[in-house]
Each structure stands twice: as C-alpha cells, then as structure tokens.
Design a protein around this motif. Structure first.
Motif, PDB file in Angstrom:
ATOM      1  N   LEU A 151       0.833  -1.207   0.000  1.00  0.00           N
ATOM      2  CA  LEU A 151       0.000   0.000   0.000  1.00  0.00           C
ATOM      3  C   LEU A 151       0.865   1.254   0.000  1.00  0.00           C
ATOM      4  O   LEU A 151       1.992   1.257   0.484  1.00  0.00           O
ATOM      5  CB  LEU A 151      -0.914   0.008   1.220  1.00  0.00           C
ATOM      6  N   SER A 152       0.307   2.330  -0.514  1.00  0.00           N
ATOM      7  CA  SER A 152       1.016   3.609  -0.514  1.00  0.00           C
ATOM      8  C   SER A 152       1.076   4.143   0.913  1.00  0.00           C
ATOM      9  O   SER A 152       0.298   3.752   1.783  1.00  0.00           O
ATOM     10  CB  SER A 152       0.293   4.609  -1.415  1.00  0.00           C
ATOM     11  N   PHE A 153       2.003   5.065   1.155  1.00  0.00           N
ATOM     12  CA  PHE A 153       2.126   5.666   2.487  1.00  0.00           C
ATOM     13  C   PHE A 153       0.862   6.450   2.851  1.00  0.00           C
ATOM     14  O   PHE A 153       0.472   6.495   4.016  1.00  0.00           O
ATOM     15  CB  PHE A 153       3.363   6.573   2.540  1.00  0.00           C
ATOM     16  N   ASN A 154       0.235   7.035   1.851  1.00  0.00           N
ATOM     17  CA  ASN A 154      -1.008   7.769   2.066  1.00  0.00           C
ATOM     18  C   ASN A 154      -2.101   6.849   2.599  1.00  0.00           C
ATOM     19  O   ASN A 154      -2.811   7.183   3.561  1.00  0.00           O
ATOM     20  CB  ASN A 154      -1.450   8.411   0.751  1.00  0.00           C
ATOM     21  N   VAL A 182      -5.112   4.022   7.261  1.00  0.00           N
ATOM     22  CA  VAL A 182      -5.308   2.832   8.104  1.00  0.00           C
ATOM     23  C   VAL A 182      -5.022   3.199   9.563  1.00  0.00           C
ATOM     24  O   VAL A 182      -5.772   2.835  10.471  1.00  0.00           O
ATOM     25  CB  VAL A 182      -4.382   1.672   7.651  1.00  0.00           C
ATOM     26  N   ALA A 183      -3.918   3.936   9.784  1.00  0.00           N
ATOM     27  CA  ALA A 183      -3.561   4.372  11.136  1.00  0.00           C
ATOM     28  C   ALA A 183      -4.632   5.300  11.703  1.00  0.00           C
ATOM     29  O   ALA A 183      -4.940   5.244  12.906  1.00  0.00           O
ATOM     30  CB  ALA A 183      -2.204   5.075  11.112  1.00  0.00           C
ATOM     31  N   TYR A 184      -5.214   6.135  10.850  1.00  0.00           N
ATOM     32  CA  TYR A 184      -6.279   7.046  11.283  1.00  0.00           C
ATOM     33  C   TYR A 184      -7.485   6.263  11.780  1.00  0.00           C
ATOM     34  O   TYR A 184      -8.086   6.591  12.815  1.00  0.00           O
ATOM     35  CB  TYR A 184      -6.677   7.946  10.114  1.00  0.00           C
ATOM     36  N   PHE A 185      -7.831   5.194  11.081  1.00  0.00           N
ATOM     37  CA  PHE A 185      -8.960   4.343  11.483  1.00  0.00           C
ATOM     38  C   PHE A 185      -8.679   3.687  12.837  1.00  0.00           C
ATOM     39  O   PHE A 185      -9.537   3.673  13.728  1.00  0.00           O
ATOM     40  CB  PHE A 185      -9.195   3.279  10.409  1.00  0.00           C
ATOM     41  N   GLY A 196      -6.570   4.714  15.127  1.00  0.00           N
ATOM     42  CA  GLY A 196      -6.543   5.764  16.137  1.00  0.00           C
ATOM     43  C   GLY A 196      -7.935   6.157  16.596  1.00  0.00           C
ATOM     44  O   GLY A 196      -8.180   6.346  17.791  1.00  0.00           O
ATOM     45  N   ASN A 197      -8.871   6.270  15.654  1.00  0.00           N
ATOM     46  CA  ASN A 197     -10.252   6.600  16.008  1.00  0.00           C
ATOM     47  C   ASN A 197     -10.903   5.493  16.828  1.00  0.00           C
ATOM     48  O   ASN A 197     -11.715   5.765  17.727  1.00  0.00           O
ATOM     49  CB  ASN A 197     -11.076   6.866  14.749  1.00  0.00           C
ATOM     50  N   MET A 198     -10.563   4.243  16.518  1.00  0.00           N
ATOM     51  CA  MET A 198     -11.063   3.124  17.317  1.00  0.00           C
ATOM     52  C   MET A 198     -10.591   3.247  18.759  1.00  0.00           C
ATOM     53  O   MET A 198     -11.356   3.045  19.704  1.00  0.00           O
ATOM     54  CB  MET A 198     -10.575   1.784  16.729  1.00  0.00           C
ATOM     55  N   PHE A 199      -9.298   3.567  18.919  1.00  0.00           N
ATOM     56  CA  PHE A 199      -8.761   3.712  20.277  1.00  0.00           C
ATOM     57  C   PHE A 199      -9.505   4.815  21.027  1.00  0.00           C
ATOM     58  O   PHE A 199      -9.912   4.635  22.180  1.00  0.00           O
ATOM     59  CB  PHE A 199      -7.271   4.032  20.248  1.00  0.00           C
ATOM     60  N   ILE A 200      -9.668   5.963  20.392  1.00  0.00           N
ATOM     61  CA  ILE A 200     -10.329   7.102  21.039  1.00  0.00           C
ATOM     62  C   ILE A 200     -11.759   6.738  21.446  1.00  0.00           C
ATOM     63  O   ILE A 200     -12.215   7.068  22.545  1.00  0.00           O
ATOM     64  CB  ILE A 200     -10.318   8.329  20.104  1.00  0.00           C
ATOM     65  N   TYR A 201     -12.455   6.025  20.567  1.00  0.00           N
ATOM     66  CA  TYR A 201     -13.854   5.654  20.828  1.00  0.00           C
ATOM     67  C   TYR A 201     -13.978   4.711  22.019  1.00  0.00           C
ATOM     68  O   TYR A 201     -14.870   4.874  22.868  1.00  0.00           O
ATOM     69  CB  TYR A 201     -14.451   5.000  19.575  1.00  0.00           C
ATOM     70  N   PHE A 202     -13.089   3.720  22.108  1.00  0.00           N
ATOM     71  CA  PHE A 202     -13.195   2.701  23.156  1.00  0.00           C
ATOM     72  C   PHE A 202     -12.479   3.082  24.455  1.00  0.00           C
ATOM     73  O   PHE A 202     -12.609   2.382  25.456  1.00  0.00           O
ATOM     74  CB  PHE A 202     -12.653   1.360  22.652  1.00  0.00           C
ATOM     75  N   ASN A 203     -11.710   4.176  24.437  1.00  0.00           N
ATOM     76  CA  ASN A 203     -10.932   4.547  25.615  1.00  0.00           C
ATOM     77  C   ASN A 203     -11.082   6.040  25.936  1.00  0.00           C
ATOM     78  O   ASN A 203     -10.101   6.794  25.906  1.00  0.00           O
ATOM     79  CB  ASN A 203      -9.453   4.210  25.394  1.00  0.00           C
ATOM     80  N   ASN A 226      -3.057   9.360  15.343  1.00  0.00           N
ATOM     81  CA  ASN A 226      -2.822   8.989  13.952  1.00  0.00           C
ATOM     82  C   ASN A 226      -1.336   8.695  13.733  1.00  0.00           C
ATOM     83  O   ASN A 226      -0.960   7.680  13.136  1.00  0.00           O
ATOM     84  CB  ASN A 226      -3.282  10.110  13.023  1.00  0.00           C
ATOM     85  N   ASN A 227      -0.480   9.572  14.259  1.00  0.00           N
ATOM     86  CA  ASN A 227       0.960   9.370  14.114  1.00  0.00           C
ATOM     87  C   ASN A 227       1.445   8.162  14.911  1.00  0.00           C
ATOM     88  O   ASN A 227       2.302   7.403  14.451  1.00  0.00           O
ATOM     89  CB  ASN A 227       1.708  10.626  14.561  1.00  0.00           C
ATOM     90  N   LEU A 228       0.905   8.004  16.114  1.00  0.00           N
ATOM     91  CA  LEU A 228       1.330   6.886  16.944  1.00  0.00           C
ATOM     92  C   LEU A 228       1.022   5.550  16.270  1.00  0.00           C
ATOM     93  O   LEU A 228       1.867   4.646  16.221  1.00  0.00           O
ATOM     94  CB  LEU A 228       0.648   6.964  18.313  1.00  0.00           C
ATOM     95  N   PHE A 229      -0.169   5.424  15.700  1.00  0.00           N
ATOM     96  CA  PHE A 229      -0.534   4.159  15.060  1.00  0.00           C
ATOM     97  C   PHE A 229       0.052   4.034  13.654  1.00  0.00           C
ATOM     98  O   PHE A 229       0.170   2.926  13.131  1.00  0.00           O
ATOM     99  CB  PHE A 229      -2.052   3.972  15.078  1.00  0.00           C
ATOM    100  N   TYR A 230       0.453   5.145  13.063  1.00  0.00           N
ATOM    101  CA  TYR A 230       1.237   5.057  11.826  1.00  0.00           C
ATOM    102  C   TYR A 230       2.582   4.392  12.137  1.00  0.00           C
ATOM    103  O   TYR A 230       3.082   3.568  11.378  1.00  0.00           O
ATOM    104  CB  TYR A 230       1.435   6.453  11.241  1.00  0.00           C
TER     105      TYR A 230
END
Length: 293
Positions: free
Chosen positions: A32-35, A40-43, A45-52, A77-81
């Motif tokens: 996959l491209s870096f973009n 994927v990391a954004y998704f 990250g949002n999961m983490f925020i929602y559940f925690n 986003n950066n952390l999960f990237y």
C-alpha cells in the motif's frame, strides 16, 4: 498519575501488532502507498479514542498542560502510523525504504565524520524507524553501535522477530538493556575501552520521578528524563554528542534530522524544547513495542 493511561495505550497497541503479524496482514500492507497506510492508522486511532474515552481525556489534559492546546486525533494517527510501519517496514524493498525515509543528509554527515565516535541521542519521533535505520546505516559503513534495546523471544512473533534480526543486523551490533542490566555500566565501559563502537540511547521521558532524573518544565508540565544519555555524554567526553530524530513530511514520508550539541543540560533546556514545540504531535510519549524487552 500517567501509569494507567500508558498501560492502556501500550496494551491496545500491542494487540494491533499481534493482529497484524499473526494474520500476516503486513504482507498486504507493504504494497500500500504511504497515504493509504496513514489512513489505516487514522482508522485505528479513532477506534482507540472511541473505546478509551478516559485515557483519551487524560492524554488531552497532559497535552494541554504542555502546549495549551489538544491534538489527540493527530497524535494517535501518528502513533498508530508508527505501529503499522513497525510491522510493515521490515518487509519493504530497499527501493521503497529509501522512498519512505530520506537518509541522504545524515548518511553524508556520518560518512564525512567516519573517524569520529558519537554519543547518539534519539528522540521518540517514530522510534522504531529510528532504531532500525540507524543500525542499517552504521552496518553499511562497517561500524558497530551500542543500542540500549533488546529484542524479545515472543513465540507468536518468532518469525517476525527473526526477520527483524536478520534485516537490521541485530547480531552485528552490541545490544543490552542498560536500564535493567545490573552489569550494564561495566559492559558499557568495556565497550568504550575495547571497541570503536558508537553509542545510541533514547532521551527517554519518565512519569515517575527518580533520583538523578533530568527535570524540565514545558509550560505547566514537569517532565522527568532518565539520565542514560546524559551519563554517557559525561563519561565518554571524547565522543561528540549527536542528536538524531525523524520528522514527517506532508506525503507521510520521513526526513532524518541531526544536530551536534555541546552540553546535554543546555540541550534539554533549549533546543529540545524548540524541537518539541515544532513537532509536538510527533513526540510519542507512550511506548508500545512488545518486540523489545
């Protein structure tokens, strides 16, 4: 008290790593491209925020204490990237690795100073990428480094760990956990006296105040740093002190930055604060590497 939020972030991130590696998703992700990887990391990250929500609130409060602003989504986003790349980057071809990380200036600098020994301080901006690229650069120059990290022996991740050992010349360099090894100081002194290796340690932040920690204030937050890097700069004073860190480009690739410092104390009080201010959403305070001990 940041102990619980740190544990929650690490536990969630560890599970992401296990899922990616166990189900061999990294073999798909590497194409996959870096973009797309950043999305994927954004998704994730949002999961983490929602559940925690409680942990997210604690991290927001800490960020606000440091910077008078909150950047939770961008931070995660950066952390999960970093997490996604940790699992994927070791499987990149050399050509794609060069596209991901621009090492040209750093490689040129190290080549021009190949007869100089360095105390290298890393900053936790995408720390896994820093560890592996530095080890690869020095290997290609036929020079060893001491790096204060140890790869684990996790059975589930065994093949993945073996791949990393081979890919990044783990057995070529000198590695042991300086913080946990009772004979660490003696081993370090022996390496200094009997080898020509360079020394690579992270400028780690700690939320537990310990004796001999380095304490700095960033706005209203008092941060404690372990004295590992500070110690080697003072013990090995004939080595130059080099700081290396990654910054993220707009196309989600990376650039290696470096600077020579004279005094570790003035670095923490001045330049370090400037680097954090310019790249605050990249500074990964919560660590999440189950492959390391």
């Amino acid at each position: 008290n940041m102990d619980k939020p740190i544990f929650v972030v690490e536990n969630f991130a560890n599970n992401v790593i296990f899922v990616i590696v166990f189900f061999k998703l990294n073999y798909i992700l590497k194409y996959l491209s870096f973009n797309i990887l950043y999305k994927v990391a954004y998704f994730i990250g949002n999961m983490f925020i929602y559940f925690n929500p409680k942990t997210t609130k604690a991290i927001s409060k800490f960020q606000n204490s440091c910077y008078d602003e909150v950047f939770v989504k961008q931070y995660f986003n950066n952390l999960f990237y970093n997490i996604v790349l940790l699992c994927t980057y070791p499987y990149y071809s050399e050509q794609k690795s060069k596209k991901l990380i621009n090492n040209k200036n750093l490689e040129y600098f190290l080549e021009q100073n190949k007869d100089t020994r360095f105390n290298i301080g890393g900053i936790h901006f995408f720390n896994f990428l820093t560890i592996t690229t530095i080890s690869d650069i020095f290997f290609k120059q036929n020079k060893r480094i001491f790096a204060s990290f140890v790869l684990g022996d996790n059975k589930i991740l065994k093949n993945f760990l073996n791949h990393i050992r081979k890919r990044f010349h783990y057995n070529y360099h000198y590695t042991f956990n300086l913080a946990n090894d009772k004979n660490g100081s003696n081993k370090l002194k022996e390496l200094y006296e009997n080898t020509n290796c360079n020394f690579f340690l992270f400028c780690d932040v700690s939320f537990k105040r310990k004796e001999n920690n380095i304490n700095i204030m960033i706005n209203n937050a008092n941060l404690n740093f372990n004295n590992g890097y500070s110690t080697i700069t003072k013990k090995f004073s004939d080595c130059k002190n080099l700081i290396i860190y990654l910054t993220l480009n707009r196309d989600y690739t990376f650039e290696h930055n470096y600077l020579i410092i004279d005094s570790i104390d003035s670095f923490y009080d001045n330049k370090f604060k400037d680097i954090l201010k310019e790249n605050k959403e990249l500074w990964q305070l919560w660590f999440f590497n189950p492959i390391f001990e």
